[in-house]
Design a protein around this motif. Structure first.
Motif, PDB file in Angstrom:
ATOM      1  N   ALA A  92       5.905  -0.699   3.646  1.00  0.00           N
ATOM      2  CA  ALA A  92       4.508  -0.268   3.634  1.00  0.00           C
ATOM      3  C   ALA A  92       4.317   0.938   2.722  1.00  0.00           C
ATOM      4  N   SER A  93       5.248   1.886   2.785  1.00  0.00           N
ATOM      5  CA  SER A  93       5.109   3.084   1.955  1.00  0.00           C
ATOM      6  C   SER A  93       5.290   2.759   0.474  1.00  0.00           C
ATOM      7  N   LYS A  94       6.161   1.786   0.163  1.00  0.00           N
ATOM      8  CA  LYS A  94       6.362   1.413  -1.242  1.00  0.00           C
ATOM      9  C   LYS A  94       5.128   0.730  -1.807  1.00  0.00           C
ATOM     10  N   ILE A  95       4.439  -0.051  -0.976  1.00  0.00           N
ATOM     11  CA  ILE A  95       3.206  -0.705  -1.417  1.00  0.00           C
ATOM     12  C   ILE A  95       2.103   0.316  -1.629  1.00  0.00           C
ATOM     13  N   ALA A  96       2.012   1.300  -0.724  1.00  0.00           N
ATOM     14  CA  ALA A  96       0.911   2.264  -0.776  1.00  0.00           C
ATOM     15  C   ALA A  96       1.118   3.348  -1.832  1.00  0.00           C
ATOM     16  N   ALA A  97       2.380   3.679  -2.142  1.00  0.00           N
ATOM     17  CA  ALA A  97       2.646   4.834  -3.013  1.00  0.00           C
ATOM     18  C   ALA A  97       2.054   4.712  -4.420  1.00  0.00           C
ATOM     19  N   PRO A  98       2.227   3.586  -5.155  1.00  0.00           N
ATOM     20  CA  PRO A  98       1.701   3.545  -6.528  1.00  0.00           C
ATOM     21  C   PRO A  98       0.199   3.780  -6.637  1.00  0.00           C
ATOM     22  N   PRO A  99      -0.660   3.124  -5.818  1.00  0.00           N
ATOM     23  CA  PRO A  99      -2.083   3.449  -5.947  1.00  0.00           C
ATOM     24  C   PRO A  99      -2.417   4.887  -5.552  1.00  0.00           C
ATOM     25  N   LEU A 100      -1.694   5.458  -4.593  1.00  0.00           N
ATOM     26  CA  LEU A 100      -1.932   6.852  -4.222  1.00  0.00           C
ATOM     27  C   LEU A 100      -1.566   7.792  -5.374  1.00  0.00           C
ATOM     28  N   ALA A 143     -10.116  12.285  -2.640  1.00  0.00           N
ATOM     29  CA  ALA A 143      -9.908  10.832  -2.654  1.00  0.00           C
ATOM     30  C   ALA A 143      -9.157  10.441  -1.387  1.00  0.00           C
ATOM     31  N   PRO A 144      -9.883  10.250  -0.267  1.00  0.00           N
ATOM     32  CA  PRO A 144      -9.205   9.837   0.967  1.00  0.00           C
ATOM     33  C   PRO A 144      -8.848   8.359   0.934  1.00  0.00           C
ATOM     34  N   ARG A 145      -7.630   8.038   1.354  1.00  0.00           N
ATOM     35  CA  ARG A 145      -7.169   6.660   1.396  1.00  0.00           C
ATOM     36  C   ARG A 145      -6.296   6.458   2.638  1.00  0.00           C
ATOM     37  N   SER A 146      -6.285   5.234   3.133  1.00  0.00           N
ATOM     38  CA  SER A 146      -5.436   4.871   4.258  1.00  0.00           C
ATOM     39  C   SER A 146      -4.223   4.119   3.741  1.00  0.00           C
ATOM     40  N   ALA A 147      -3.028   4.651   4.005  1.00  0.00           N
ATOM     41  CA  ALA A 147      -1.809   3.976   3.558  1.00  0.00           C
ATOM     42  C   ALA A 147      -1.657   2.622   4.236  1.00  0.00           C
ATOM     43  N   SER A 148      -1.999   2.547   5.520  1.00  0.00           N
ATOM     44  CA  SER A 148      -1.878   1.265   6.220  1.00  0.00           C
ATOM     45  C   SER A 148      -2.897   0.256   5.702  1.00  0.00           C
ATOM     46  N   ALA A 149      -4.085   0.740   5.307  1.00  0.00           N
ATOM     47  CA  ALA A 149      -5.087  -0.174   4.745  1.00  0.00           C
ATOM     48  C   ALA A 149      -4.639  -0.709   3.391  1.00  0.00           C
ATOM     49  N   LEU A 150      -3.920   0.111   2.618  1.00  0.00           N
ATOM     50  CA  LEU A 150      -3.403  -0.347   1.334  1.00  0.00           C
ATOM     51  C   LEU A 150      -2.292  -1.375   1.509  1.00  0.00           C
ATOM     52  N   ALA A 151      -1.479  -1.204   2.564  1.00  0.00           N
ATOM     53  CA  ALA A 151      -0.300  -2.063   2.730  1.00  0.00           C
ATOM     54  C   ALA A 151      -0.571  -3.313   3.558  1.00  0.00           C
ATOM     55  N   SER A 152      -1.499  -3.241   4.515  1.00  0.00           N
ATOM     56  CA  SER A 152      -1.657  -4.344   5.466  1.00  0.00           C
ATOM     57  C   SER A 152      -2.055  -5.675   4.826  1.00  0.00           C
ATOM     58  N   PRO A 153      -2.894  -5.721   3.763  1.00  0.00           N
ATOM     59  CA  PRO A 153      -3.196  -7.028   3.171  1.00  0.00           C
ATOM     60  C   PRO A 153      -1.951  -7.756   2.666  1.00  0.00           C
TER      61      PRO A 153
END
Length: 569
Positions: free
Chosen positions: A132-140, A452-462
């Motif tokens: 999950a963190s690897k998916i979310a990290a690049p867009p963050l 720029a608030p973002r949810s890491a779980s929202a980025l990864a869950s799809p």
């Protein structure tokens, strides 16, 4: 003849209690029209209560997903199982147990350790391992740097970002805003010929602009920074007294004896720093000066020595506890060294971006040993305090990334960053906040302009939810509350798209074709979009970017006749 049938709603088992498990359960029960059984320790936990309130979701309470818990979750009826705990070792044990209870069932396992995860996936059939963190990290990270980012598509160098961030003409728009009636409705994968849309994100094959080199730095900047940071006022007092004694002694000796001032300075310095050297033949004034200088040096020199030793010791500890030991600029400050913070740190280091890390405690958090191993300065302290951020030199940083698991703390970090004055010549600080709730994130965006608030779980869950349905998701592209999926979908014999033209893959608002891989040519890739009239064959692999609905529709269109079984009521 017996006709194969299937349940109207697919059955899923999810193991985990956290934001990712909640979001994946929501996606599986709504977007993918499934019945979900979630195994978690307590339905009264924060995310457990949210999960229990979802339609078509059943809760099984168990301290851990053991044999009894999985049987209560009806593992025998499950079409797929998602293991979403943050415990890598626990996920391995559960994956082996699931494979024992129902061999070959579709498995999606969350892992932080990439090498371990790949090794496990190689030994389990029909298993996907995702981080999950690897998916979310690049867009963050792309948000923090204000740059386009690379898509994880093997063989194709694709960039996605705002049109002005792409160094070349974009292929097509991925997301836009429709402001025709005064509202900003999100439009995903819009048609190319609609002039009314405000196009916000596009995809391109152009190479990114080279990273700017480091700016000029003053000579001895590191030494001067060390002096300012580590020598306290008492050291300066001692140095001032010593300098005054040497200056006064030199002046008196040069005035009372026929000797050049350089010789007088030489004598006084040696007598001050090396001890007294009596000279009974000298004048009384000279002897008096020697006595005074010696007495003062006896008091000052030990004080100065102790202060310098203390400064050296504190400087040795600075990299581990107190931040950088030299001036920095253009760096990124990452606050919070958990799973997401550690992966963000690794992504920045891969990009060659200088980083300073901040963590509340030196308590063995995952990212602290990683940061020290890679020479990243670490500040131990509360990131909501301005003095802690000053120690991280946020006044000259390009961005701050609040990556803790506490939404309120991340907001506090952003506000504290605002209170620190920017050094002259530095651009405005970019702020990326990790928040769980998307509605809350929109309100925070209005409260704190420029954040720029973002949810890491929202980025990864799809990606996790789509992977539960099939092993073809390569990357995700978020835009506001929506997410696009980049996927590689194989075409099977006698599928709907066989012998059709490439343009028939595209569905406005749902699917756009990026490239076609052709296995018979050694998996050569059409880097540029194939011509609209190119015929498609059953052994081609389609690289597409799609909404979740579009990807499901494409999977159905590329499936063989044996997989296209009508649902029965």
């Amino acid at each position: 003849m017996v006709i194969a049938t299937r349940r109207h709603r697919p059955q899923f088992v999810v193991c985990g209690d956290g934001p990712l498990a909640f979001r994946v359960s929501y996606a599986l029960s709504t977007r993918y029209q499934g019945d979900v059984t979630v195994i978690l320790p307590s339905a009264d936990s924060r995310h457990g209560a949210r999960t229990a309130a979802l339609d078509h979701v059943r809760i099984v309470e168990a301290a851990r997903p053991d044999d009894a818990a999985l049987r209560r979750a009806r593992i025998d009826d499950a079409d797929a199982v998602a293991l979403l705990d943050q415990d890598d070792a626990g996920n391995i044990e559960t994956a082996l147990l699931v494979n024992e209870l129902k061999p070959g069932v579709r498995l999606v396992v969350r892992f932080f350790d990439d090498e371990l995860g790949v090794g496990i996936a190689d030994h389990l059939p029909n298993c996907d391992v995702l981080s999950a963190s690897k998916i979310a990290a690049p867009p963050l990270v792309a948000l923090a740097l204000g740059e386009a980012r690379h898509l994880e598509v093997p063989g194709i160098d694709l960039l996605v970002g705002k049109p002005h961030q792409l160094h070349g003409p974009p292929w097509f728009t991925l997301a836009a805003l429709d402001g025709a009636r005064g509202a900003e409705d999100t439009v995903m994968l819009p048609p190319d010929d609609d002039p009314e849309l405000d196009r916000r994100i596009a995809v391109s094959v152009a190479s990114p602009a080279p990273e700017p080199g480091p700016g000029p730095r003053r000579p001895n900047g590191r030494l001067w920074y060390f002096v300012r940071q580590n020598l306290n006022r008492y050291v300066w007092y001692a140095l001032a007294v010593l300098a005054l004694v040497i200056a006064a002694g030199t002046t008196l000796v040069s005035l009372t004896e026929p000797t050049p001032w350089t010789t007088a300075l030489y004598r006084i310095v040696l007598e001050t720093l090396a001890g007294a050297d009596p000279d009974e033949g000298s004048r009384s004034v000279t002897r008096a000066v020697q006595v005074v200088v010696t007495l003062i040096s006896v008091a000052v020199i030990p004080l100065l020595t102790a202060a310098l030793v203390d400064a050296v010791v504190r400087a040795r500890l600075a990299a581990a506890t107190s931040g950088p030991g030299s001036p920095m600029s253009g760096h990124v400050v990452v606050v919070g060294l958990g799973d997401v913070g550690t992966r963000v740190l690794a992504t920045l280091l891969e990009r060659g971006i200088p980083v300073v890390a901040v963590n509340l405690h030196d308590d063995g958090a995952r990212g602290i040993p990683f940061a020290r191993e890679h020479g990243v300065p670490v500040v131990i302290g509360d990131g909501r305090r301005a003095e802690v951020l000053k120690a991280a030199q946020i006044g000259t940083a390009r961005a701050v990334m609040a990556m803790t698991s506490d939404d309120v703390a991340n907001i506090g970090i952003s506000i504290a960053a605002d209170s620190v004055d920017r050094a002259p010549g530095n651009a405005r600080l970019r702020r990326v906040l990790r928040l769980f709730d998307e509605d809350f994130a929109r309100r925070v965006r209005g409260l704190i302009p420029g954040s720029a608030p973002r949810s890491a779980s929202a980025l990864a869950s799809p990606a996790f939810a789509a992977s539960v349905m099939g092993p073809d998701v390569l990357d995700t592209v978020p835009f506001r509350e929506r997410v696009l999926l980049v996927a590689e979908v194989p075409m099977h014999a006698r599928c709907e798209l066989e012998h059709r033209q490439a343009r028939e893959v595209d569905i406005p608002g749902e699917v756009r074709l990026l490239a076609v891989r052709r296995p018979q040519r050694g998996f050569e890739t059409d880097v540029f979009r194939p011509a609209a009239t190119n015929p498609l064959q059953h052994n081609h692999h389609l690289i597409v970017i799609a909404t979740r609905t579009g990807l499901e529709r494409l999977r159905a269109r590329t499936a063989g006749p044996e997989a296209r079984v009508p649902d029965t009521q």
